[in-house]
Design a protein around this motif. Structure first.
Motif, PDB file in Angstrom:
ATOM      1  N   GLY A 178       0.744  -1.199  -0.206  1.00 36.47           N
ATOM      2  CA  GLY A 178      -0.095  -0.203  -0.083  1.00 36.47           C
ATOM      3  C   GLY A 178       0.835   1.270  -0.079  1.00 36.47           C
ATOM      4  O   GLY A 178       0.530   2.173   0.622  1.00 36.47           O
ATOM      5  N   ALA A 179       1.978   1.303  -0.496  1.00 37.22           N
ATOM      6  CA  ALA A 179       3.000   2.095  -0.696  1.00 37.22           C
ATOM      7  C   ALA A 179       2.716   3.448  -1.827  1.00 37.22           C
ATOM      8  O   ALA A 179       3.778   4.206  -1.709  1.00 37.22           O
ATOM      9  N   LEU A 199       3.405   5.482   1.612  1.00 37.09           N
ATOM     10  CA  LEU A 199       4.124   6.386   0.874  1.00 37.09           C
ATOM     11  C   LEU A 199       5.058   7.356   1.976  1.00 37.09           C
ATOM     12  O   LEU A 199       6.211   7.535   1.862  1.00 37.09           O
ATOM     13  N   ALA A 200       4.264   7.917   3.084  1.00 29.46           N
ATOM     14  CA  ALA A 200       4.812   8.944   3.871  1.00 29.46           C
ATOM     15  C   ALA A 200       6.010   8.145   4.612  1.00 29.46           C
ATOM     16  O   ALA A 200       7.134   8.438   5.027  1.00 29.46           O
ATOM     17  N   ALA A 258       5.266   6.729  -7.378  1.00 31.93           N
ATOM     18  CA  ALA A 258       5.954   6.872  -6.188  1.00 31.93           C
ATOM     19  C   ALA A 258       7.393   6.413  -6.111  1.00 31.93           C
ATOM     20  O   ALA A 258       8.290   6.921  -5.517  1.00 31.93           O
ATOM     21  N   ARG A 259       7.729   5.307  -6.925  1.00 34.57           N
ATOM     22  CA  ARG A 259       9.034   4.940  -7.179  1.00 34.57           C
ATOM     23  C   ARG A 259       9.891   5.948  -7.517  1.00 34.57           C
ATOM     24  O   ARG A 259      11.041   6.320  -7.312  1.00 34.57           O
ATOM     25  N   GLY A 260       9.394   6.702  -8.862  1.00 29.16           N
ATOM     26  CA  GLY A 260      10.299   7.912  -9.159  1.00 29.16           C
ATOM     27  C   GLY A 260      10.353   8.875  -8.271  1.00 29.16           C
ATOM     28  O   GLY A 260      11.534   9.504  -8.567  1.00 29.16           O
ATOM     29  N   GLN A 261       9.392   9.288  -7.768  1.00 30.67           N
ATOM     30  CA  GLN A 261       9.330  10.359  -6.504  1.00 30.67           C
ATOM     31  C   GLN A 261      10.343  10.211  -5.631  1.00 30.67           C
ATOM     32  O   GLN A 261      11.397  10.792  -5.332  1.00 30.67           O
ATOM     33  N   LEU A 262      10.737   8.828  -5.044  1.00 30.62           N
ATOM     34  CA  LEU A 262      11.593   8.494  -4.137  1.00 30.62           C
ATOM     35  C   LEU A 262      13.082   8.376  -4.894  1.00 30.62           C
ATOM     36  O   LEU A 262      13.919   8.799  -4.167  1.00 30.62           O
ATOM     37  N   ALA A 263      13.109   7.668  -5.934  1.00 29.59           N
ATOM     38  CA  ALA A 263      14.170   7.579  -6.674  1.00 29.59           C
ATOM     39  C   ALA A 263      14.846   9.100  -7.000  1.00 29.59           C
ATOM     40  O   ALA A 263      16.298   8.921  -6.975  1.00 29.59           O
ATOM     41  N   ALA A 264      14.087   9.980  -7.294  1.00 34.56           N
ATOM     42  CA  ALA A 264      14.551  11.588  -7.399  1.00 34.56           C
ATOM     43  C   ALA A 264      15.486  12.173  -6.276  1.00 34.56           C
ATOM     44  O   ALA A 264      16.345  13.038  -6.578  1.00 34.56           O
ATOM     45  N   GLY A 317      17.485  10.285  -4.435  1.00 33.32           N
ATOM     46  CA  GLY A 317      18.549   9.412  -4.277  1.00 33.32           C
ATOM     47  C   GLY A 317      18.492   8.417  -3.511  1.00 33.32           C
ATOM     48  O   GLY A 317      19.464   7.270  -3.342  1.00 33.32           O
ATOM     49  N   ALA A 318      17.232   7.933  -3.375  1.00 33.69           N
ATOM     50  CA  ALA A 318      17.081   6.646  -2.618  1.00 33.69           C
ATOM     51  C   ALA A 318      16.995   5.212  -3.582  1.00 33.69           C
ATOM     52  O   ALA A 318      16.850   5.145  -4.659  1.00 33.69           O
ATOM     53  N   GLU A 319      17.506   4.189  -3.058  1.00 33.42           N
ATOM     54  CA  GLU A 319      17.389   2.837  -3.758  1.00 33.42           C
ATOM     55  C   GLU A 319      16.176   2.442  -3.458  1.00 33.42           C
ATOM     56  O   GLU A 319      15.940   1.913  -2.647  1.00 33.42           O
ATOM     57  N   VAL A 320      15.681   2.001  -4.637  1.00 30.83           N
ATOM     58  CA  VAL A 320      14.023   1.887  -4.521  1.00 30.83           C
ATOM     59  C   VAL A 320      13.550   0.860  -5.837  1.00 30.83           C
ATOM     60  O   VAL A 320      13.893   1.317  -6.900  1.00 30.83           O
ATOM     61  N   ILE A 321      12.978  -0.259  -5.397  1.00 29.71           N
ATOM     62  CA  ILE A 321      12.430  -0.851  -6.288  1.00 29.71           C
ATOM     63  C   ILE A 321      10.637  -0.815  -6.137  1.00 29.71           C
ATOM     64  O   ILE A 321      10.235  -0.667  -5.033  1.00 29.71           O
ATOM     65  N   ALA A 322       9.963  -1.130  -7.487  1.00 31.34           N
ATOM     66  CA  ALA A 322       8.578  -1.281  -7.277  1.00 31.34           C
ATOM     67  C   ALA A 322       7.974  -2.400  -7.818  1.00 31.34           C
ATOM     68  O   ALA A 322       8.352  -3.094  -8.766  1.00 31.34           O
TER      69      ALA A 322
END
Length: 288
Positions: A21-22, A28-29, A54-60, A62-67
């Motif tokens: 539910g991210a 997401l928060a 959401a993945r793109g927002q966090l990746a921007a 600098g986070a290492e993130v997969i969806a």
């Protein structure tokens, strides 16, 4: 989360978190706050487009993130989510079973399909997560945390949405069982936590055509901060207030609900006309 607040030992830079539910709201928060710590993130949601945003927002940042698009009501989908997270990160330190759906009203005339879908997502979605991620987390010997997103409706059960209340009430019991099992595994450093939000402005609120945050509601970010602070304190029940309901009000409502059994009052007596005055006196702290 304030810089000087104590942090749960599982929340460390470089460790991995899985949140269902991210794509929006509380999930997401929480992801944003874990990204700020430097954790690696695996985001899951049914809404693939919102999830990718959401993945793109966090990746921007600098986070290492997969969806991983995931319908948590399907056990095989949650297993695929686990496999993908382990493939990417090698371990999971933090699991948040946050995916949920609204119910659909009454019991006697309720739609069986709505009841099934509500329980499959709100209860069994979390059960799948606990069973598929939990054993390896517990066996790792490293600090970890499993958070399930519950609801005050699963405790005080206000009339109007029995399917949702039942799903969240059962999830409360399942999370309590998880906490007990984890603390009785030798060497286990994984803790369980039940997040109990108050009135929060999320996607659920917007679907009711409420597009501006009501004054009474907390933001998802406030709930995320309160969760992480509660975990840092070691709280199992992370009971959130909001801008309208205080901690004291919640405590009295919960005590009254439990008192129905002890006092042999009618079920849900808080909403029973014969007990309205007694409930009002109780909420006011009066004993007359």
């Amino acid at each position: 989360m304030p810089e000087d607040a104590m942090r749960h030992p599982a929340l460390e830079r470089g460790r991995a978190a899985v949140i269902t539910g991210a794509a929006s709201g509380i999930g997401l928060a929480v992801a944003e706050r874990l990204a700020a710590i430097g954790m690696r993130l695996c985001l899951a949601d049914r809404d693939a487009a919102a999830l990718e945003a959401a993945r793109g927002q966090l990746a921007a940042t600098g986070a290492e993130v997969i969806a991983v698009p995931t319908d948590v009501s399907r056990r095989e989908a949650v297993q695929a989510l686990r496999d993908r997270a382990l493939e990417a990160f090698g371990e999971v330190a933090f699991l948040m079973n946050n995916a949920g759906r609204e119910g659909g009203g009454a019991l006697l005339n309720g739609d069986p399909a709505v009841w099934t879908a509500t329980l499959d997502t709100n209860l069994f979605g979390a059960v799948h997560g606990m069973q598929l991620f939990g054993p390896a987390m517990a066996a790792s010997g490293r600090p970890g945390a499993i958070v399930n997103t519950g609801s005050k409706q699963g405790i005080t059960a206000p009339p109007g949405d029995a399917a949702y209340n039942v799903s969240k009430g059962a999830l409360k019991l399942a999370t309590e069982a998880l906490a007990h099992e984890l603390r009785n595994i030798p060497g286990c450093q994984v803790t369980a936590h039940l997040l109990i939000p108050g009135f929060t402005f999320t996607g659920f609120t917007r679907r009711r055509q409420v597009h501006k945050k009501p004054a009474a509601a907390w933001t998802a970010e406030q709930v995320a901060d309160f969760l992480l602070e509660g975990m840092g304190r070691g709280s199992f029940y992370v009971l959130c207030p909001d801008n309208d309901v205080t901690r004291e009000m919640d405590e009295r409502r919960i005590l009254w609900a439990a008192g129905d059994i002890v006092a042999d009052r009618p079920a849900l007596s808080r909403w029973h006309p014969d007990h309205a005055k007694a409930f009002a006196r109780f909420m006011a702290g009066r004993k007359d």
